[in-house]
Each structure stands twice: as C-alpha cells, then as structure tokens.
Design a protein around this motif. Structure first.
Motif, PDB file in Angstrom:
ATOM      1  N   LEU A  19       0.753  -1.102  -0.056  1.00 37.34           N
ATOM      2  CA  LEU A  19       0.103   0.201   0.162  1.00 37.34           C
ATOM      3  C   LEU A  19       0.864   1.267  -0.077  1.00 37.34           C
ATOM      4  N   TYR A  20       2.016   1.327   0.804  1.00 41.29           N
ATOM      5  CA  TYR A  20       2.699   2.382   0.849  1.00 41.29           C
ATOM      6  C   TYR A  20       3.591   2.708  -0.773  1.00 41.29           C
ATOM      7  N   ARG A  25       3.578   5.830  -5.458  1.00 40.99           N
ATOM      8  CA  ARG A  25       3.900   5.944  -6.968  1.00 40.99           C
ATOM      9  C   ARG A  25       2.575   6.709  -7.398  1.00 40.99           C
ATOM     10  N   ALA A  26       1.466   6.529  -6.903  1.00 37.26           N
ATOM     11  CA  ALA A  26       0.206   7.159  -7.178  1.00 37.26           C
ATOM     12  C   ALA A  26       0.561   8.885  -7.161  1.00 37.26           C
ATOM     13  N   ARG A  27       1.513   9.245  -6.146  1.00 36.06           N
ATOM     14  CA  ARG A  27       1.608  10.744  -6.060  1.00 36.06           C
ATOM     15  C   ARG A  27       2.873  11.140  -6.860  1.00 36.06           C
ATOM     16  N   GLY A  28       3.205  10.159  -7.857  1.00 32.53           N
ATOM     17  CA  GLY A  28       4.400  10.337  -8.792  1.00 32.53           C
ATOM     18  C   GLY A  28       5.772  10.445  -8.051  1.00 32.53           C
TER      19      GLY A  28
END
Length: 702
Positions: A19-20, A25-28
């Motif tokens: 999850l971390y 990665r979702a935040r770039g």
C-alpha cells in the motif's frame, strides 16, 4: 496454529508495504529505499519465525511467538511512518533550527541508550535463562561494551539509526550462536572457538537447529531496536563544505569511541580488577551468571601466554638444537638406548596410556599412622620398566591439564596458573604424542567414557592428531562403578581394539569411575578409615574414595595379567591425574603448621608406572624408581621403549636431568630441593625450558 501467527503478521506487513509503494507511485514519487530497507527487517524476522514453525523447529510457546509478531508489527509501523516523522523534523529545521537540533540529539541519545539495553537483552535472553538475574556490576560491564560498539557504528554511519540497530542484531546473532553451542555441547562459546570456525562449519550440517521461545524473545528485542532506530535520521547539511565537516567530525567521534572501546576491553583486568570469575569446567554457568560479553572478554584476556624475558625464536631454536645434540651424544648414544631403538623399530609395540581418574597413593600422607598401606597390587608390580612419584599441577579437578601436559610435554608452569589449554587454545600446532606415533604409522585412539564435549575433547583430540575418539556413546550398556563407566569396562574396550587390529596402536584411556563426589554411598560396604582431626563425614568420604582406588587397583591388576597373555608386544603407561580435593583436609590434619611449599607439594603428587609384556632391550625391568613430573612422562615413555624422539623431547630430557620435576607448585632441583613456582632463583635450565616451550607451543597459537 503457531504457524498462522507469523504468517498473519507477515501478510499484514507485506500488505501495508504494498500500500505504501502504491500510494507513493500514485503521487508520482519513488518509494523511499530507506523505508523499504527498514521494513525488510521485520519482514525477514517474521519469515524466519514462520520457517522455524513450518519445519517443526520451533519448540517454544504462543506467548513468545506473539511477542515477536507484536514487536515486528511495531517495527513495520515505525518504518512506514519514518518518512513523515523525518519530514516534520526537516520542516522544523527550516522554520526553527534552534529547536530541531536538540530534538535530533534527543532522538539519537534515546536510540543509543535504548539499543544498549536492547542489545544486552537480545544477547542474554536468547540463550540465558538467568539473564534477568545477572548481577548489576556484570550487566553494567556488558552494557558498557555494547554502548561502545553502538557509538562506533552510530558515528561511522554518520549518525544514522542503522548503526545502533545493527549492533543489536549482532548481539542477537551472538546470543543465538551461544544458544546452539549450549544446546549441542552444553558449554560456552570461548574465544579459541573462533580459531576453529572451519572445523565447526564442517560438522554443522549434522545438527538440528531447533529453537526455543527464548530465541524469539531475543529477536523481539531486535525488532524493538528497529522500531526506535528507524525514526533516527541525520541532519541534512546546508552545504557541501558542511557535509564534509560533518563527516570528518563523525569519523573522529567513531575513532574516539573505538579507542575507548578497545581500552575498556584491554586495560582493566576483568579477573583481577573487575571481579569476573571463571572455572572452565563450568564455563556455561559463568556465562549465564556474569553475561556473555563480560565473561568472553575476561577469557580472551586470559589467552596470551607471557613471552619469556629475552626470548627470540632464533635463540630458542638454537637452544633446542644444542640440547638435542647433547642428548644424542650422551644418553641417546648409550648402548641401552641404541638396543632399545633397534628393538622398537623391529617390534613396533602397541603403546597403551591410561590416565586414571584421581588415582593416587595416599599412603604418602602418613598412611602408617591411620592404617593405610596404599594400592597393594599396584605397589607390588616388580617388573616395571620405570615407576615413581609424579608431580602434577592440579588438585581435585582440572583433569584436562594433566592430560595436556602428558600428551604435549608442555609444562603448565610456562602456560600460566589458572589456565586450561583444552578450553583456551587451538592445539593443532602443539607438540603431540598422538601425532608423533601417527607419523610412525600407528593407529591412534583416544577413549573417555563420558560426554565427548567434556573439556572440548571432541575438538582437542582431533587437533592433537588422534585418528578417532571413543566417548560415552561407545560405552552403551557398559558396567558402571561409583561415578561412571568402570575402569574394567575401559580396559575391555582396549582389548577389543587390540583384537580388531593387529597393527601397532597408540591408545589413550582417560577413565571415569573414581570421579568425585565421595559421599555417594553407592558402592556397598567399604573398609572404614579414621584420621584424628577429621569429621566423621570427611572420614566417610575418605573411606569411599579409597574403596574406589581399591577397585581401580583390582581392575588394573587383572588388565596387566591379560596383557601378559597376549602374543603381541604391548607397553602400558599408567598414571594418576591428581589427588582428590579431600586430600587437603587430610594434609592439614596430619601436617599442621608446615612450610607452605612442602605442604602443597604433598597434595600435588600422584604415581606412575611404565610396564611391558616383553623384555624391553636396555632395561632391567626391575621397577626402577624415577620420580618426575607429568610434563616429562611422555618423553620418558618414548625413551624407555626406544621410540624415536623429537628434538623437543630430547632437549626436554636433558633439562629433566637438572630439573627432575616442574609444575605449577614448584620446581625440583637436581639435589632434590624445591623452589616455589614464580621464584626468581631458578637455574638457567629453567629459562631454557621456558624458551623452548614458548617456541614449540605458545608461538604456534598466533
């Protein structure tokens, strides 16, 4: 059930780790390598625990496993939150630098101190049931050592939390190693064991590495250290110049810490100044009561053997060669010696050496006054090659030291008082009677009807060159007497060895039956002896001991009779390792107020006999008396039967002419007078022996 616990905790950590990574990665942003590295520690701990459970190697309970799971989850949570915590500190550093520095310093101090305590617990709880009962002074010494190591790594890694965490992990590894050594050998991990890691690795595959709950409790301490240290981060330098300056300061602090650590383990004498104790037979007990590092360092300090004053290897070698040449031109050139050598080469007799547990002739303690005449059958041997009194360095215990002196010819007087070479040193380079006869084509066997690990004999005999070692496992169903397998049973085993192999053999038998204590009352009715001044309890103990000697005397006589009937040449060397401790009580009662040296010599004397079942060339075999000490006995044995001597043995025998006995009690001069151990008035031959001994033994230990 148990396997489910670490697996569930492992799944939780893996899930939160995934999850971390996903959120980063979702935040770039890339996942922090340091965060993942910190997270890997609890993941690895849980994986190891799960592996032990899955393989059926975990022998502990659910509570200890639960402790590991909880601490691992805490460490995992701290690892995942460290990014936020360090970011807030960095933000504080930009807005309020004066507040950030103390906060970082406080976190570092807390981490270092916490890891000092956790390192102690990780090490001791892993193997030591008495960990929480270690005296505060010993615990403080151990924690001071751990603190020094922690500071070294903390500064070496530029004030990052990884340093203290690594120290705690290493402490647990040390505790785990001691756990397995105690489990497999019931002994402590000693400094000299580090010299034989290759041998240990060679046999490690034969063991089953099961663990108890204590191991997981110790590992839990590592996880707590990971949790604390993961939140410690070094300050970010404001410039390249500041970064270089910070590195240099940290390296300087690491060096200072290393110097302090080295001073702490070398300057004070742990035995004399800090009160650390050690009896090598009970090494594990001392480790458990005093702590691993505290006792380990004390033993390590005891390793070095003092270099003789003015010693050089070249001069020692020259002395040995000159003395060997003196022997060759003197005693070695006699007609008796020549015919003995020729006969030995032709017959190649089997040589049997029996070191009999606590065998001594206590009639030397004024036996006439209390009605004891000594071991009758032994004293009646009238066809021995040599016999006499034998000066030894130990009393009431320390069997391995008499054994060491006999097999190596190295006097303990030049090793040091209170030292046990079997426990302290790698003896693979030492002089060895076993290796000497093996090089002559003899099969060499050592046997001792007790645990192979006693006094590290399983390792020592291999180092000394014995082909095989028969221990208690080879005496299943054997007759017992008093404290173990009987003397007679060991003699039967020797006869079996002779039947199996008609070639020349060297057999070394360390017996067991006469071992203390002497209040066991397990051998039936015994003849009662009474000495005025002794309590009834001590008189009873004396009577039981003498009954054991009577049984040894009987078994030896029968063994000699059986050897007489063999149609192969056999030489027997029989001797006692030491007197019983109760001899001191008898000695004090019968010889009060006596000179200290004379008083001590009387209780540090046993007896020996060298006998053969054939006519030994050059010997009258009329039981010639020649009093000596155990360090000379191996050379005297080889000389008496004509076996080839080493240069060291030849040189040693020339010294024996001038110093008939050398022990940790004293040195006998040619005129029969004695000098106390440590006396400054020793003749030059004593210094010669010290130098040759250092050359042949101590110099091989580095």
């Amino acid at each position: 059930m148990l396997l489910a616990m670490p697996l569930a905790a492992l799944l939780v950590l893996v899930a939160f780790g995934a999850l971390y990574v996903r959120r980063r990665r979702a935040r770039g942003a890339r996942p922090s390598a340091r965060t993942l590295a910190w997270l890997a520690a609890p993941v690895a701990a849980l994986a190891v625990a799960a592996g032990w459970c899955a393989l059926g190697l975990y022998e502990g309970g659910a509570a200890e496993l639960g402790c590991l799971c909880a601490s691992s989850l805490l460490a995992g949570a701290a690892a995942l939150l460290r990014g936020r915590a360090t970011a807030r500190v960095d933000l504080l550093a930009t807005t309020n630098p004066a507040a950030a520095a103390p906060l970082r310093a406080l976190a570092s101090v807390v981490a270092v101190l916490a890891c000092t305590v956790l390192g102690f617990l990780a090490m001791e709880l892993t193997y030591n049931e008495l960990a929480l009962s270690i005296a505060l002074n010993y615990a403080a010494i151990e924690m001071a050592i751990i603190l020094g190591a922690t500071l070294v790594l903390f500064f070496l890694l530029q004030r990052r939390g990884a340093g203290p965490a690594i120290v705690v992990a290493l402490c647990w590894v040390i505790g785990l190693a001691q756990y397995f050594v105690a489990r497999f050998k019931a002994s402590a991990l000693l400094p000299n064991d580090l010299f034989v890691l290759q041998t240990a690795a060679a046999v490690s595959g034969s063991y089953v590495y099961a663990v108890s709950g204590r191991v997981l409790v110790g590992l839990s301490c590592v996880m707590l250290a990971v949790a604390v240290c993961s939140l410690v981060a070094a300050a970010r330098p404001r410039s390249a110049q500041a970064a270089v300056r910070a590195r240099l300061v940290n390296l300087g602090c690491a060096l200072a810490s290393l110097v302090a650590l080295c001073a702490g383990v070398t300057v004070p004498s742990y035995f004399d100044d800090l009160g650390v104790g050690m009896e090598y037979w009970y090494s594990l007990d001392y480790y458990e009561r005093q702590g691993f590092l505290t006792t380990f360092v004390a033993v390590a300090q005891d390793l070095p053997i003092d270099v003789p004053e003015g010693y050089t290897a070249e001069e020692a070698s020259q002395t040995e060669q000159l003395r060997a040449a003196t022997y060759d031109g003197g005693a070695g050139a006699s007609e008796d010696a020549q015919v003995a050598r020729e006969q030995f080469e032709e017959l190649r007799p089997t040589v049997i050496c029996v070191m009999n547990e606590t065998f001594a002739d206590l009639s030397s303690l004024d036996g006439e006054s209390w009605g004891y005449e000594g071991p009758e059958r032994y004293r009646s041997i009238d066809d021995a090659v040599l016999t006499g009194d034998l000066s030894v360095s130990v009393l009431g215990g320390g069997t391995c030291n008499s054994e060491f002196e006999f097999l190596t010819g190295v006097p303990l007087a030049f090793v040091g008082d209170g030292k046990y070479p079997y426990s302290l040193y790698d003896l693979s380079g030492a002089p060895s009677l076993a290796r000497q006869f093996s090089e002559l084509g003899y099969a060499t066997t050592a046997l001792h009807p007790n645990y192979a690990s006693n006094w590290n004999r399983d390792r020592v005999y291999e180092a000394l060159g014995f082909d095989r070692f028969l221990s208690i496992d080879d005496f299943q169903g054997a007759e017992t007497f008093h404290s173990g397998v009987s003397d007679e049973a060991t003699y039967e085993k020797i006869l079996e060895l002779l039947e199996e192999d008609d070639g020349p053999q060297l057999i070394f038998d360390v017996t067991m039956q006469n071992h203390s204590a002497y209040d066991q009352e397990n051998i039936g009715e015994v003849e009662q002896y009474h000495i005025d001044g002794l309590s009834s309890y001590d008189n009873d103990r004396l009577s039981e001991y003498l009954a054991c000697i009577e049984e040894s005397d009987r078994a030896l006589a029968e063994f000699v009779d059986e050897l007489r009937e063999l149609d192969r040449p056999v030489v027997l060397c029989f001797f006692g390792d030491h007197q019983p401790a109760l001899s001191t009580i008898v000695n004090d009662a019968l010889f009060p107020g006596e000179d200290e040296l004379a008083h001590g010599l009387r209780t540090h004397e046993t007896t020996y006999v060298i006998w053969a079942n054939y006519d030994v060339a050059g010997s009258g075999q009329a039981s010639e008396r020649l009093d000596t000490s155990v360090c000379y006995l191996g050379a005297l044995l080889a000389e008496a039967v004509g076996a080839p001597l080493t240069d060291y043995q030849k040189a040693e025998l020339t010294v024996r002419e001038e110093l008939p006995a050398v022990s940790l009690v004293g040195t006998c001069l040619a005129d029969g007078s004695w000098l106390a151990y440590g006396s400054d008035d020793v003749p030059a031959s004593y210094d010669d022996l010290a130098n040759m001994t250092y050359l042949e033994f101590a110099s091989t230990l580095s």
